[in-house]
Design an enzyme around this catalytic site. Structure first.
Site, PDB file in Angstrom:
ATOM      1  N   ASP A 252     -13.976  -9.018   4.081  1.00 15.73           N
ATOM      2  CA  ASP A 252     -13.992  -7.608   4.804  1.00 15.73           C
ATOM      3  C   ASP A 252     -14.712  -7.986   5.945  1.00 15.73           C
ATOM      4  O   ASP A 252     -14.915  -7.252   6.546  1.00 15.73           O
ATOM      5  CB  ASP A 252     -14.839  -6.781   3.539  1.00 15.73           C
ATOM      6  CG  ASP A 252     -14.020  -6.772   2.506  1.00 15.73           C
ATOM      7  OD1 ASP A 252     -13.422  -6.699   2.816  1.00 15.73           O
ATOM      8  OD2 ASP A 252     -14.972  -6.770   1.308  1.00 15.73           O
TER       9      ASP A 252
ATOM     10  N   ASP B 132     -14.792   1.600  -0.416  1.00 12.56           N
ATOM     11  CA  ASP B 132     -13.615   0.502  -1.074  1.00 12.56           C
ATOM     12  C   ASP B 132     -14.186   2.153  -2.443  1.00 12.56           C
ATOM     13  O   ASP B 132     -14.968   2.853  -2.797  1.00 12.56           O
ATOM     14  CB  ASP B 132     -14.722  -0.022  -1.579  1.00 12.56           C
ATOM     15  CG  ASP B 132     -14.720  -1.492  -0.890  1.00 12.56           C
ATOM     16  OD1 ASP B 132     -13.373  -1.087  -0.136  1.00 12.56           O
ATOM     17  OD2 ASP B 132     -15.104  -2.636  -0.576  1.00 12.56           O
TER      18      ASP B 132
ATOM     19  N   ASP C  92     -17.351  -5.745   0.880  1.00 11.65           N
ATOM     20  CA  ASP C  92     -18.172  -6.682   0.039  1.00 11.65           C
ATOM     21  C   ASP C  92     -17.814  -8.340   0.038  1.00 11.65           C
ATOM     22  O   ASP C  92     -18.436  -9.050  -0.437  1.00 11.65           O
ATOM     23  CB  ASP C  92     -18.089  -6.320  -1.637  1.00 11.65           C
ATOM     24  CG  ASP C  92     -16.908  -5.819  -1.898  1.00 11.65           C
ATOM     25  OD1 ASP C  92     -15.874  -6.609  -1.752  1.00 11.65           O
ATOM     26  OD2 ASP C  92     -17.142  -5.709  -3.579  1.00 11.65           O
TER      27      ASP C  92
END
Length: 882
Positions: A615, A326, A611
């Site tokens: 996910d 990310d 997170d």
């Protein structure tokens, strides 16, 4: 508390003696003493005596004990005493290893334990879930695991997955209303939450009614299986190898027994020698040493902000060839700061805002109301993007707490990564108003009007193009953009997703989250280590590309792809294109799974960060799922193999380096054990085939096993980590640790030690005393193995890595040398271990011979091994010379 679902929230709180301020510290301690901790019973753990007793269950040990008993009955008490002593010492050492490994694993489990948010002394605090008590007010939001059973007292569109209890995969929509009826099933208790379930949507507050074994999950104890520690693939592989090796060694031992019988040795002596050879040659400590090295290595990683939740991850880390990360908070600082706004058809710097202007004030107020973050003097709570909004308000003396008290939230639709929106409803100037914030493209799709200083008018195509142009300019500067809109409602009601239509566009707030200073260096280290870093983000493609270029992930614009482009590709097309893409923008969690699979199908080991609740599937699909410790939800953490306590990309790279080093250290420990044991077998086989007397007494082999196995092997597992491991390519995860080259080295090094041992034996035979010869062979093998511990520290020479850089290697060497010399020099011990007094020349001779293998191997490494971590093998050099 029974049947809490039949009572109102107020009645439940009163019966549990809880106020709206929550419990105070004194009451918490009192309840904990009465109730204990909020945890499931793991069943009885084996105590030290039980673990010690299990050390004697091994077949070879039982045979050895039987031989000792027979030996004692035949009048050879000294030999029996030595065997008993060695077996007991081995059992003590095995017990100590087991306890150390258990403690290490327990501490790791504690590090990755879930947390709970509760109200204590009138303040929200985060505590370990095991510290929750009955009466605590528990705050829940999407991504949290429910840590105890509780009665809902405040509900904002809460949905909970209770599959661990009910088996139903569909999330349950919760309510705070009283439920009538007796014997209501768990699935129908919609005003209750239960331990072990997890929140998939919305948020709520609940008062805890049951903890630990009194919870519904505690009653069925369905989570007990999670407390069992599974073996890692490496341990399973080594166990399998150990069994095959044991079979070969037992066959060799049986042949030695037959040969000794044929040559006229006593049955009991032949039998004891054969068993002792088997015990000494089989590396029974292999699996436990691997466990200890893995556990100690993961503790080191925990101190460096990477908590390993599953030991298997350590083995995979060294093979990672792709990191999908990310952007926000991982590659960037996660410290968002508002920079520019677009309002009333003009762009403004934040410093130039004028809150006497109705439009500008309206945008700031909307940003504070449609947000859950709280900023304060000492701490900031909430999402970094929302914290940037609250800090913007405080810059102009608008405290979010005051604004929210002035216009209380009536209801909400929480942010969702698929919707990319969040909506809240307030009563503002006698009008029920829904405020929506989120991604610009989604807001523009749903907006039909625009608010300006001249009033509200239709949102035209030209308006949309102008807004998109502004957004693009912001994005090119690496700014993240949030769009704000609103809609007036006719009545005070619970809003649904359908209400997020026909919006009135208000403006944009752009903010920056600069790259972490260490990200550029970490990315460069990745690339040099043969690892491809990939950025995956929900941000705009231009914004993502700007940050990716700064830190070195993106070279060319055509290496960036948006989610809609990914949707157009079939799985086969994505597989063909995946290695040409470095940045994925505007992606959903579902896209992450496709990206991971595409890389895996090309034979790569993939690490993936995440997170959110959504996910979790991608984290499980990845070879190494990495959850954020600060912003990550409990569901994401549970699905992950590793949790970052600092949410930092550089920590992932450091963890990979540690994983490579840990694997190398384990490999070195295995090499030490197997090469030393090979030396002993070769020496005995040579003596048998050459019709020489046995070079060792049975007790010698047992003593060597005790003295030169565990301590040096553990010391090798604690070898300091080397940065040079990141100069090589990732390890092929499908390649066995016992490769052809590795086995070749074991045999060569074992042969050198065996050759010197037999030279010492023949020198001793020249004295005419076979006991002297046996003593010299025993001392040489012992000392050579202790010296060999230094050879196994690295594929490079110890002069390159530092002679004294591993203090544990020197401690193990010192203890071994002290014991050996004590046995050789002190008369009482000589009788017990069956060794003879050596002359000064003989003493010097065995030391010189023991030192020769060390010298030869070190000279070879110094002159031939040129690359980091010795990537040149013996046979490669030989083949090159040929």
């Amino acid at each position: 508390m029974k049947e809490a679902y039949k009572k109102s929230a107020q009645e439940v709180m009163e019966s549990l003696k809880v106020t709206s301020e929550g419990l105070n510290n004194e009451e918490v301690e009192k309840r904990r003493k009465e109730q204990g901790f909020n945890e499931l019973n793991e069943g009885k753990k084996k105590n030290t005596i039980q673990v010690f007793g299990e050390q004697f269950k091994d077949l070879l040990v039982l045979i050895l004990l039987g031989a000792a008993v027979i030996s004692m009955f035949l009048g050879n008490e000294e030999s029996a005493l030595v065997i008993f002593s060695v077996v007991i010492l081995n059992a003590i050492l095995g017990t100590a290893q087991h306890i150390k490994a258990e403690k290490s694993l327990s501490s790791l489990k504690a590090l990755s334990a879930p947390i709970a948010r509760v109200l204590r002394n009138g303040e929200k605090v985060e505590i370990p879930s095991r510290e929750v008590v009955v009466g605590d007010i528990l705050y829940l939001e999407a991504g949290d695991y429910v840590s105890a059973d509780g009665r809902i007292i405040e509900n904002f569109s809460l949905q909970v997955n209770e599959s661990s209890l009910t088996g139903e995969s569909e999330s349950v929509v919760k309510t705070e209303e009283v439920i009538d009826g007796d014997n209501v099933s768990i699935g129908d208790m919609k005003n209750m939450v239960f331990a072990g379930s997890f929140v998939t949507y919305g948020r709520a507050a609940a008062v805890v009614t049951n903890i630990g074994m009194d919870t519904e999950i505690g009653k069925v104890a369905s989570l007990l299986e999670n407390t069992k520690q599974k073996k890692t693939p490496l341990q399973i592989s080594l166990d399998d190898f150990g069994k095959k090796l044991a079979s070969i060694i037992l066959i060799i031992s049986a042949l030695i027994f037959i040969l000794n019988m044929y040559r006229g040795y006593e049955v009991i002596d032949s039998f004891m020698f054969a068993v002792a050879l088997a015990v000494a040659a089989i590396p029974e400590a292999l699996s436990s040493i691997v466990t200890i090295v893995l556990a100690l290595g993961t503790q080191k990683m925990a101190k460096e902000n990477a908590i390993i939740r599953k030991l298997q991850a350590v083995e995979s880390l060294g093979s990672v060839s792709v990191i999908c990360s990310d952007k926000t908070g991982t590659l960037t600082q996660n410290k968002m700061t508002a920079k520019k706004i677009y309002i009333d058809e003009k762009i403004m710097d934040i410093e130039n805002l004028d809150l006497s202007n109705t439009m500008e004030k309206k945008l700031v107020l909307m940003s504070l109301l449609c947000s859950d973050a709280i900023s304060g003097e000492d701490k900031e709570i909430g999402d970094p993007t929302e914290i940037a909004l609250t800090n913007l308000g405080r810059k102009y003396n608008l405290r979010e707490i005051d604004v929210r008290e002035m216009y209380p939230r009536i209801c909400e639709i929480p942010f969702d990564s698929d919707r990319k929106l969040m909506s809240t409803v307030h009563k503002i100037e006698n009008q029920i108003t829904m405020i929506t914030k989120g991604a610009l493209d989604v807001i523009l799709e749903r907006a039909v009007k625009i608010c300006t200083s001249d009033g509200v008018r239709e949102l035209t195509y030209k308006d949309k193009e102008e807004i998109k142009k502004v957004n693009e300019n912001f994005s090119k500067k690496g700014l993240r953009v949030l769009a704000f809109a609103y809609r007036n409602l006719n009545e005070n009601k619970e809003i649904t997703l359908k209400d997020e239509e026909d919006l009135i566009f208000v403006g944009l707030i752009s903010m920056i989250d600069p790259p972490r200073e260490e990200s550029q260096k970490a990315v460069a280290e990745c690339i040099s280590a043969g690892i491809k870093p990939i950025m995956i983000t929900g941000d705009h493609k231009i914004t993502a590309s700007a940050i990716a270029k700064q830190i070195g992930i993106l070279k060319n614009e055509d290496e960036a792809m948006e989610g809609y482009e990914l949707d157009r590709l079939s799985d086969e097309e994505l597989k063909e294109k995946v290695d040409k893409v470095s940045v994925y923008a505007r992606v959903s969690p579902e896209h992450k799974i496709r990206i991971v699979r595409a890389w895996q199908e090309k034979g790569n080991v993939v690490a993936m960060t995440g997170d959110g609740v959504n996910d979790a599937p991608a984290l499980k699909q990845a070879d190494i799922g990495i959850s954020m410790g600060i912003t990550g939800t409990e569901v994401a953490k549970d699905a992950a193999s590793m949790v970052l306590t600092d949410d930092n990309f550089a920590t992932i790279v450091k963890a990979i380096s540690n994983g490579r080093n840990i694997y190398n250290n384990i490999k070195n420990s295995i090499k030490f054990l197997l090469s030393g044991n090979t030396a002993g077998i070769m020496a005995v086989l040579y003596a048998a085939l050459a019709s020489l007397p046995n070079p060792f007494a049975a007790v010698h082999l047992l003593f060597i096993n005790l003295l030169t196995d565990s301590l040096p092997a553990i010391a090798l597992g604690l070898e300091p980590h080397k940065s040079s491991v990141m100069e090589g390519k990732p390890r092929n995860i499908n390649k066995s640790i016992l490769s052809k080259d590795f086995v070749y080295e074991i045999v060569v090094e074992g042969f050198l030690i065996a050759a010197c041992t037999m030279i010492a034996f023949k020198l001793g035979l020249q004295s005419g005393n076979t006991n002297i010869a046996s003593t010299m062979a025993f001392a040489t093998l012992c000392m050579a193995r202790l010296f060999h511990g230094f050879n196994c520290r690295s594929r490079e020479s110890i002069f390159k890595i530092g002679i004294f850089s591993n203090k544990y290697a020197w401690i193990a060497f010192g203890i071994g040398t002290l014991f050996l010399n004590s046995v050789l020099l002190f008369e009482p011990l000589r009788g017990i271990i069956q060794v003879e007094k050596l002359t000064v020349n003989q003493y010097a001779a065995f030391y010189v011979l023991a030192f020769i293998p060390f010298t030869v191997i070190q000279l070879y490494k110094f002159f031939f091994v040129k690359t980091s971590e010795g990537r040149v093998h013996y046979n490669e050099v030989i083949n090159a010379n040929n």
